[in-house]
Scaffold this motif. Structure first.
Motif, PDB file in Angstrom:
ATOM      1  N   GLU A  66       0.830  -1.213   0.000  1.00 43.85           N
ATOM      2  CA  GLU A  66       0.000   0.000   0.000  1.00 43.85           C
ATOM      3  C   GLU A  66       0.864   1.262   0.000  1.00 43.85           C
ATOM      4  N   LEU A  67       1.905   1.297   0.850  1.00 48.11           N
ATOM      5  CA  LEU A  67       2.750   2.494   0.932  1.00 48.11           C
ATOM      6  C   LEU A  67       3.559   2.714  -0.346  1.00 48.11           C
ATOM      7  N   ASN A  70       1.230   3.860  -3.169  1.00 44.63           N
ATOM      8  CA  ASN A  70       0.890   5.274  -3.007  1.00 44.63           C
ATOM      9  C   ASN A  70       2.063   6.175  -3.396  1.00 44.63           C
ATOM     10  N   ALA A  71       3.282   5.786  -3.023  1.00 42.52           N
ATOM     11  CA  ALA A  71       4.464   6.586  -3.370  1.00 42.52           C
ATOM     12  C   ALA A  71       4.613   6.690  -4.883  1.00 42.52           C
ATOM     13  N   TYR A  74       1.240   8.696  -6.342  1.00 37.30           N
ATOM     14  CA  TYR A  74       1.051  10.106  -6.023  1.00 37.30           C
ATOM     15  C   TYR A  74       2.326  10.944  -6.106  1.00 37.30           C
ATOM     16  N   SER A 100       7.795  13.611  -2.973  1.00 36.65           N
ATOM     17  CA  SER A 100       6.730  14.586  -2.763  1.00 36.65           C
ATOM     18  C   SER A 100       6.657  14.974  -1.290  1.00 36.65           C
ATOM     19  N   PRO A 104       0.138  12.337   2.929  1.00 40.00           N
ATOM     20  CA  PRO A 104      -1.087  11.653   2.485  1.00 40.00           C
ATOM     21  C   PRO A 104      -2.257  12.017   3.388  1.00 40.00           C
ATOM     22  N   GLY A 116      -8.918   4.206  -2.614  1.00 41.12           N
ATOM     23  CA  GLY A 116      -8.667   5.181  -1.557  1.00 41.12           C
ATOM     24  C   GLY A 116      -8.669   4.604  -0.161  1.00 41.12           C
ATOM     25  N   LEU A 119      -4.336   3.870   2.884  1.00 43.43           N
ATOM     26  CA  LEU A 119      -3.851   4.425   4.148  1.00 43.43           C
ATOM     27  C   LEU A 119      -4.705   3.942   5.318  1.00 43.43           C
ATOM     28  N   VAL A 131       4.267  10.673   9.633  1.00 45.30           N
ATOM     29  CA  VAL A 131       4.831  11.214   8.404  1.00 45.30           C
ATOM     30  C   VAL A 131       5.794  12.340   8.762  1.00 45.30           C
ATOM     31  N   SER A 133       7.597  15.288   6.695  1.00 47.34           N
ATOM     32  CA  SER A 133       7.670  15.973   5.407  1.00 47.34           C
ATOM     33  C   SER A 133       8.725  17.061   5.453  1.00 47.34           C
ATOM     34  N   ILE A 140       7.253   8.085   5.321  1.00 46.93           N
ATOM     35  CA  ILE A 140       6.090   7.550   6.027  1.00 46.93           C
ATOM     36  C   ILE A 140       6.595   6.344   6.802  1.00 46.93           C
TER      37      ILE A 140
END
Length: 146
Positions: A66-67, A70-71, A74, A100, A104, A116, A119, A131, A133, A140
């Motif tokens: 999943e992670l 998503n990376a 997105y 990025s 999320p 969707g 997460l 997270v 950033s 994450i």
């Protein structure tokens, strides 16, 4: 190869974390590569004497998938996957970095929504998720039980 190093704040050689990293190229094969990498790592951890139940293997592979997905989806580019095991705490930490800086968004549960839920799954299977950033991207971190 498994890299071992002392836990922060410990002096004992017995208190080690087992860690492995891999680059994820950002293609459609990224999720499959990450799942195989995770299975191989946890097999090696199990062989080293830290018991990894089959259910933990499945849950960790799902969170990794999943992670990483998503990376790639997105952030649109390469990512870095780091897995580490803390045998003292009986936890596995999954960390995914991507370029990025946008954190999320955890959507509220909605059984009618198609997609969707990644997460949501990560949070459900993890002891904690956070997270970090910054201007160079984000990390994450998901901590899971063994």
């Amino acid at each position: 190869m498994i890299i071992t190093y002392p836990l922060p704040g410990t002096e004992s050689d017995d208190a080690v974390r087992l860690r492995r990293d891999t680059a994820v190229n950002g293609t459609s094969e990224s999720g499959a590569h990450a799942r195989r990498f995770t299975a191989d790592f946890l097999h090696d951890v199990d062989e080293s004497g830290v018991f990894v139940p089959p259910r933990s293997l499945e849950d960790v592979q799902l969170v990794v998938s999943e992670l990483v997905t998503n990376a790639v989806k997105y952030a649109g580019g390469p990512a870095l996957l780091t897995l580490s095991v803390d045998p003292v705490e009986s936890t596995i930490q999954v960390t995914v970095w991507d370029a990025s800086p946008v954190a999320p968004v955890l959507l509220p549960p909605d059984a009618a929504r198609v997609g969707g839920h990644g997460l949501e799954i990560v949070h459900a299977l993890s002891l904690s998720v956070h997270v970090e950033s910054g201007p160079g991207g984000k990390y994450i971190h998901a901590t899971m039980p063994v």
